[in-house]
Design a protein around this motif. Structure first.
Motif, mmCIF file in Angstrom:
data_model
loop_
_atom_site.group_PDB
_atom_site.id
_atom_site.type_symbol
_atom_site.label_atom_id
_atom_site.label_comp_id
_atom_site.label_asym_id
_atom_site.label_seq_id
_atom_site.Cartn_x
_atom_site.Cartn_y
_atom_site.Cartn_z
ATOM 1 N N GLY A 3 0.805 -1.214 0.000
ATOM 2 C CA GLY A 3 0.000 0.000 0.000
ATOM 3 C C GLY A 3 0.840 1.267 0.000
ATOM 4 O O GLY A 3 0.302 2.358 0.006
ATOM 5 N N VAL A 4 2.152 1.124 0.012
ATOM 6 C CA VAL A 4 3.033 2.292 -0.016
ATOM 7 C C VAL A 4 3.494 2.506 -1.449
ATOM 8 O O VAL A 4 4.030 1.598 -2.084
ATOM 9 C CB VAL A 4 4.249 2.089 0.924
ATOM 10 C CG1 VAL A 4 5.205 3.252 0.822
ATOM 11 C CG2 VAL A 4 3.789 1.886 2.355
ATOM 12 N N ALA A 5 3.258 3.700 -1.959
ATOM 13 C CA ALA A 5 3.640 4.009 -3.331
ATOM 14 C C ALA A 5 5.163 4.078 -3.452
ATOM 15 O O ALA A 5 5.836 4.536 -2.530
ATOM 16 C CB ALA A 5 3.024 5.341 -3.754
ATOM 17 N N PRO A 6 5.706 3.611 -4.581
ATOM 18 C CA PRO A 6 7.150 3.743 -4.779
ATOM 19 C C PRO A 6 7.532 5.219 -4.866
ATOM 20 O O PRO A 6 6.709 6.055 -5.244
ATOM 21 C CB PRO A 6 7.402 3.022 -6.104
ATOM 22 C CG PRO A 6 6.071 2.973 -6.789
ATOM 23 C CD PRO A 6 5.027 3.020 -5.716
ATOM 24 N N THR A 7 8.752 5.536 -4.504
ATOM 25 C CA THR A 7 9.216 6.919 -4.571
ATOM 26 C C THR A 7 10.467 7.006 -5.416
ATOM 27 O O THR A 7 11.220 6.037 -5.557
ATOM 28 C CB THR A 7 9.523 7.492 -3.176
ATOM 29 O OG1 THR A 7 10.560 6.711 -2.578
ATOM 30 C CG2 THR A 7 8.294 7.480 -2.280
ATOM 31 N N ILE A 8 10.666 8.181 -6.005
ATOM 32 C CA ILE A 8 11.894 8.505 -6.722
ATOM 33 C C ILE A 8 12.387 9.838 -6.181
ATOM 34 O O ILE A 8 11.616 10.616 -5.623
ATOM 35 C CB ILE A 8 11.685 8.597 -8.258
ATOM 36 C CG1 ILE A 8 10.674 9.705 -8.608
ATOM 37 C CG2 ILE A 8 11.248 7.255 -8.829
ATOM 38 C CD1 ILE A 8 10.614 10.044 -10.085
ATOM 39 N N VAL A 9 13.664 10.091 -6.356
ATOM 40 C CA VAL A 9 14.241 11.373 -5.961
ATOM 41 C C VAL A 9 14.310 12.253 -7.201
ATOM 42 O O VAL A 9 14.838 11.842 -8.232
ATOM 43 C CB VAL A 9 15.649 11.180 -5.346
ATOM 44 C CG1 VAL A 9 16.281 12.531 -5.044
ATOM 45 C CG2 VAL A 9 15.559 10.331 -4.085
ATOM 46 N N ASP A 64 15.306 9.727 -16.159
ATOM 47 C CA ASP A 64 14.869 9.127 -17.416
ATOM 48 C C ASP A 64 13.777 8.109 -17.119
ATOM 49 O O ASP A 64 13.820 7.403 -16.106
ATOM 50 C CB ASP A 64 16.033 8.437 -18.122
ATOM 51 C CG ASP A 64 16.994 9.428 -18.757
ATOM 52 O OD1 ASP A 64 16.589 10.589 -18.989
ATOM 53 O OD2 ASP A 64 18.144 9.036 -19.021
ATOM 54 N N GLY A 65 12.791 8.044 -18.006
ATOM 55 C CA GLY A 65 11.696 7.105 -17.831
ATOM 56 C C GLY A 65 10.516 7.674 -17.061
ATOM 57 O O GLY A 65 9.567 6.955 -16.771
ATOM 58 N N PHE A 66 10.582 8.981 -16.726
ATOM 59 C CA PHE A 66 9.484 9.621 -16.009
ATOM 60 C C PHE A 66 9.081 10.906 -16.710
ATOM 61 O O PHE A 66 9.848 11.494 -17.473
ATOM 62 C CB PHE A 66 9.885 9.930 -14.555
ATOM 63 C CG PHE A 66 9.974 8.718 -13.699
ATOM 64 C CD1 PHE A 66 8.882 8.297 -12.956
ATOM 65 C CD2 PHE A 66 11.141 7.981 -13.651
ATOM 66 C CE1 PHE A 66 8.955 7.152 -12.175
ATOM 67 C CE2 PHE A 66 11.222 6.833 -12.875
ATOM 68 C CZ PHE A 66 10.135 6.423 -12.140
ATOM 69 N N ASP A 92 8.843 16.892 -19.805
ATOM 70 C CA ASP A 92 9.677 15.760 -20.189
ATOM 71 C C ASP A 92 10.907 15.658 -19.298
ATOM 72 O O ASP A 92 11.346 16.641 -18.695
ATOM 73 C CB ASP A 92 10.121 15.912 -21.647
ATOM 74 C CG ASP A 92 8.951 15.871 -22.616
ATOM 75 O OD1 ASP A 92 8.146 14.930 -22.526
ATOM 76 O OD2 ASP A 92 8.849 16.784 -23.461
ATOM 77 N N ALA A 93 11.487 14.452 -19.244
ATOM 78 C CA ALA A 93 12.648 14.203 -18.391
ATOM 79 C C ALA A 93 13.857 15.056 -18.792
ATOM 80 O O ALA A 93 14.706 15.342 -17.947
ATOM 81 C CB ALA A 93 13.014 12.718 -18.428
ATOM 82 N N VAL A 124 3.880 13.088 -10.958
ATOM 83 C CA VAL A 124 5.042 12.438 -11.562
ATOM 84 C C VAL A 124 4.650 11.007 -11.883
ATOM 85 O O VAL A 124 4.094 10.303 -11.036
ATOM 86 C CB VAL A 124 6.257 12.482 -10.617
ATOM 87 C CG1 VAL A 124 7.442 11.735 -11.213
ATOM 88 C CG2 VAL A 124 6.641 13.935 -10.326
ATOM 89 N N ALA A 125 4.941 10.575 -13.120
ATOM 90 C CA ALA A 125 4.489 9.261 -13.569
ATOM 91 C C ALA A 125 5.529 8.614 -14.477
ATOM 92 O O ALA A 125 6.255 9.307 -15.191
ATOM 93 C CB ALA A 125 3.165 9.397 -14.327
ATOM 94 N N PRO A 126 5.560 7.274 -14.472
ATOM 95 C CA PRO A 126 6.462 6.577 -15.402
ATOM 96 C C PRO A 126 5.965 6.718 -16.831
ATOM 97 O O PRO A 126 4.766 6.912 -17.072
ATOM 98 C CB PRO A 126 6.411 5.117 -14.941
ATOM 99 C CG PRO A 126 5.153 4.993 -14.161
ATOM 100 C CD PRO A 126 4.829 6.351 -13.613
ATOM 101 N N VAL A 127 6.891 6.624 -17.753
ATOM 102 C CA VAL A 127 6.578 6.740 -19.177
ATOM 103 C C VAL A 127 6.871 5.408 -19.857
ATOM 104 O O VAL A 127 7.920 4.806 -19.616
ATOM 105 C CB VAL A 127 7.433 7.846 -19.835
ATOM 106 C CG1 VAL A 127 7.274 7.846 -21.348
ATOM 107 C CG2 VAL A 127 7.091 9.200 -19.260
#
Length: 159
Positions: A3-9, A64-66, A92-93, A124-127
């Protein structure tokens, strides 16, 4: 699933005109978007039917990829008819310039924005990248080529 969303910096730079504003943050534990604020030096009047490119005082470096999507705030839209004109706006990234929000006032009266007002959300979302596979024909579906309005307004079937 925990239930914990992944995080990115995401590296962020506050530009001089946004130095006193807080960084975007999630308002609740389940929020998908973070509020962007107006980095303006004084009130900004947005007349009925008018639009403005509103600075946020932020520049980011997405991995990259987000991507980041700039989306309307439901409260501004419901109360005043103010929305993001190109919603969702895509960051864009590889973009390193200032995030700006293209607001439009679809309401009947002018709206005055103040410095620090929450003006949009940032998601923020993956692409996923696509490659094309050209075909002579596409597989059939129940909908087929039916476009705008082809699935109807109510219940099952066309109206």
């Amino acid at each position: 699933m925990s239930g914990v969303a992944p995080t990115i910096v995401v590296p962020v730079t506050r530009l001089p005109h946004g130095a006193d504003l807080p960084l975007p943050a999630y308002a609740t534990a389940g929020a998908a978007g973070m509020d962007l604020m107006a980095a303006i030096d004084g009130p900004l009047s947005l007349p009925a039917g008018g639009r403005a490119m509103v600075p946020t005082g932020l520049a980011i470096a997405l991995p990259d990829g987000f991507e980041a999507q700039v989306r309307p705030r439901s409260g501004l839209a419901a109360r005043h008819g103010v929305t993001v004109l190109n919603a969702p706006g895509t960051i864009d990234a590889d973009y390193r310039g200032e995030i700006k929000v293209l607001l439009v006032n679809l309401g009947e009266a002018a709206v005055e924005l103040q410095p620090g007002d929450r003006i949009a959300q940032l998601v923020v979302a993956p692409v996923t990248r696509a490659t094309w596979s050209e075909q002579d024909a596409l597989p059939d579906t129940a909908r087929g080529g039916g476009g705008f309005g082809s699935t109807g307004l109510r219940g099952a079937g066309p109206d």
